[in-house]
Design an enzyme around this catalytic site. Structure first.
Site, PDB file in Angstrom:
ATOM      1  N   LYS A  34       0.845  -1.198   0.000  1.00 14.56           N
ATOM      2  CA  LYS A  34       0.000   0.000   0.000  1.00 14.56           C
ATOM      3  C   LYS A  34       0.882   1.251   0.000  1.00 14.56           C
ATOM      4  O   LYS A  34       2.087   1.181   0.226  1.00 14.56           O
ATOM      5  CB  LYS A  34      -0.936  -0.017   1.220  1.00 14.56           C
ATOM      6  CG  LYS A  34      -0.216  -0.058   2.558  1.00 14.56           C
ATOM      7  CD  LYS A  34      -1.190  -0.237   3.703  1.00 14.56           C
ATOM      8  CE  LYS A  34      -0.438  -0.315   5.045  1.00 14.56           C
ATOM      9  NZ  LYS A  34      -1.348  -0.459   6.186  1.00 14.56           N
ATOM     10  N   ARG A 122      -9.414  -0.859  16.359  1.00 17.78           N
ATOM     11  CA  ARG A 122      -9.551  -0.075  15.132  1.00 17.78           C
ATOM     12  C   ARG A 122     -10.627  -0.717  14.277  1.00 17.78           C
ATOM     13  O   ARG A 122     -11.809  -0.536  14.548  1.00 17.78           O
ATOM     14  CB  ARG A 122      -8.182  -0.029  14.429  1.00 17.78           C
ATOM     15  CG  ARG A 122      -8.007   1.083  13.427  1.00 17.78           C
ATOM     16  CD  ARG A 122      -6.595   1.173  12.901  1.00 17.78           C
ATOM     17  NE  ARG A 122      -6.132  -0.073  12.291  1.00 17.78           N
ATOM     18  CZ  ARG A 122      -4.924  -0.238  11.747  1.00 17.78           C
ATOM     19  NH1 ARG A 122      -4.058   0.761  11.785  1.00 17.78           N
ATOM     20  NH2 ARG A 122      -4.585  -1.386  11.196  1.00 17.78           N
ATOM     21  N   TYR A 236      13.329  31.796   5.449  1.00 19.53           N
ATOM     22  CA  TYR A 236      12.107  32.387   5.990  1.00 19.53           C
ATOM     23  C   TYR A 236      12.174  32.474   7.515  1.00 19.53           C
ATOM     24  O   TYR A 236      12.633  31.555   8.183  1.00 19.53           O
ATOM     25  CB  TYR A 236      10.894  31.543   5.602  1.00 19.53           C
ATOM     26  CG  TYR A 236      10.474  31.675   4.154  1.00 19.53           C
ATOM     27  CD1 TYR A 236       9.992  32.875   3.644  1.00 19.53           C
ATOM     28  CD2 TYR A 236      10.536  30.569   3.295  1.00 19.53           C
ATOM     29  CE1 TYR A 236       9.590  32.986   2.322  1.00 19.53           C
ATOM     30  CE2 TYR A 236      10.141  30.666   1.965  1.00 19.53           C
ATOM     31  CZ  TYR A 236       9.669  31.881   1.490  1.00 19.53           C
ATOM     32  OH  TYR A 236       9.274  31.988   0.177  1.00 19.53           O
ATOM     33  N   MET A 284       9.397  25.297   0.563  1.00 19.57           N
ATOM     34  CA  MET A 284       8.634  24.351  -0.243  1.00 19.57           C
ATOM     35  C   MET A 284       9.516  23.586  -1.223  1.00 19.57           C
ATOM     36  O   MET A 284       9.345  22.374  -1.423  1.00 19.57           O
ATOM     37  CB  MET A 284       7.520  25.076  -1.001  1.00 19.57           C
ATOM     38  CG  MET A 284       6.621  24.141  -1.806  1.00 19.57           C
ATOM     39  SD  MET A 284       5.287  24.996  -2.669  1.00 19.57           S
ATOM     40  CE  MET A 284       4.278  25.550  -1.297  1.00 19.57           C
TER      41      MET A 284
END
Length: 345
Positions: A34, A122, A236, A284
């Site tokens: 997955k 769960r 930043y 970013m």
């Protein structure tokens, strides 16, 4: 110039499969792939595992199952997220097996793998109800499984879960699987198959898995180097200030690539001359590193963000510890714009 890329060793993946197979005495392996094979790339990972003899795979949802089916035409695919009524036709068309974890709606016609609750809190049918659900399925159940919640940290709790699972499932004649990566060295959890995820990708949960080899390392290149005087602010928020005349390199990777912002002013990257601290806030697309003490590193030089040496201070386990998280998160957040480069090594 590539911004950043991960190198993934398929021969190491094959080695890890062999290590696990020996440890579990040849029991069938259900490969958990997955989240794009934990960030390693679904198609190349599955192709190599098929060559190793893996015939059953686990994914999270229908979208992942569709992609997997296109690369594994004959494999058994278990969808751990279950099947919705609106998805029945696709489960049938793609020959998928749905995890069944609730009793209020049992999908008709398709094969199901029953998940029972043994202590995870769960998903899962109450283990006391298992036999009645099996009867309702009238032969469509392919197996039964549960999830161990504390296999890497609480042996007593784990043994209690194993015993609960054993008592609930004995005599049903269904395939039983319970052992995740952290329980591969627990013989009582072996049952009929094992279900490793992280161990396939080389991250060890126990000393018994010390032979595993991480299969991924993450690299980037130095885009530019700037000279700054003492007292200059970097990035930043001006969160870093130089304490000496400094050579600050800029590499083309940032939090949009999965290089976590909270590594700012904490992590380091590897170079051929040694480690360089990350300075200032990770942005970013870009990250600043201090190259003052590494004069041989210049524009175009490679740096390593995540090393496949498990003893490295920038291994997945080491970065996870630095961030107070787990290696799973370090690997699965590596973004799609980071190129995957597959190699034999």
């Amino acid at each position: 110039m590539r911004r950043s890329w991960v190198e993934i060793s398929l021969s190491r993946l094959e080695h890890n499969h062999a290590v696990i197979s020996r440890l579990v005495e040849g029991r069938p392996i259900i490969g958990v792939v997955k989240a794009d094979a934990y960030g390693h790339g679904l198609e190349p990972v599955v192709s190599r595992l098929l060559k190793c003899g893996v015939r059953t795979f686990g994914v999270a949802d229908l979208n992942e199952a569709r992609t997997l089916r296109s690369h594994a035409a004959e494999a058994e695919i278990i969808v751990f997220g279950g099947c919705r009524e609106t998805d029945l036709s696709e489960f049938t068309a793609h020959r998928l097996t749905a995890s069944l974890f609730q009793e209020d709606w049992i999908p008709p016609k398709i094969r199901v793998e029953i998940e029972i609750e043994t202590g995870m809190g769960r998903l899962g049918i109450p283990h006391e109800h298992l036999r009645s659900v099996v009867e309702r399925l009238n032969g469509r159940a392919t197996g039964v499984f549960s999830t161990l919640s504390c296999a890497d940290c609480d042996r007593e709790f784990t043994l209690a879960q194993i015993d609960r699972f054993r008592r609930a499932t004995e005599g049903l004649g269904l395939r039983r699987h319970l052992a995740n990566s952290a329980a591969l060295d627990t013989p009582a959890a072996g049952f009929d198959a094992v279900r490793p995820g992280l161990a396939l990708y080389g991250i060890a949960n126990s000393p018994a898995l010390a032979e595993l080899e991480p299969i991924l390392r993450w690299k980037s290149t130095v885009m530019a180097i700037n000279a700054h005087p003492t007292g200059a602010h970097i990035g930043y928020g001006a969160s870093f200030r130089t304490s000496r005349p400094s050579r600050i390199g800029i590499i083309g990777v940032g939090y949009a690539d999965g290089y976590r912002r909270d590594l700012s002013n904490q992590a380091c990257v590897g170079t051929r001359e040694g480690f360089a601290p990350v300075v200032g806030r990770i942005s970013m697309d870009l990250t600043a590193i201090d190259l003052t003490e590494l004069p041989g590193i210049g524009p175009g030089s490679e740096v390593t963000l995540l090393d496949w040496d498990p003893k490295s201070p920038i291994s997945a386990a080491a970065l996870a510890e630095l961030l107070g998280t787990i290696p799973y998160e370090i690997l699965t957040v590596i973004g799609s714009r980071v190129e995957r480069v597959y190699q034999e090594e």
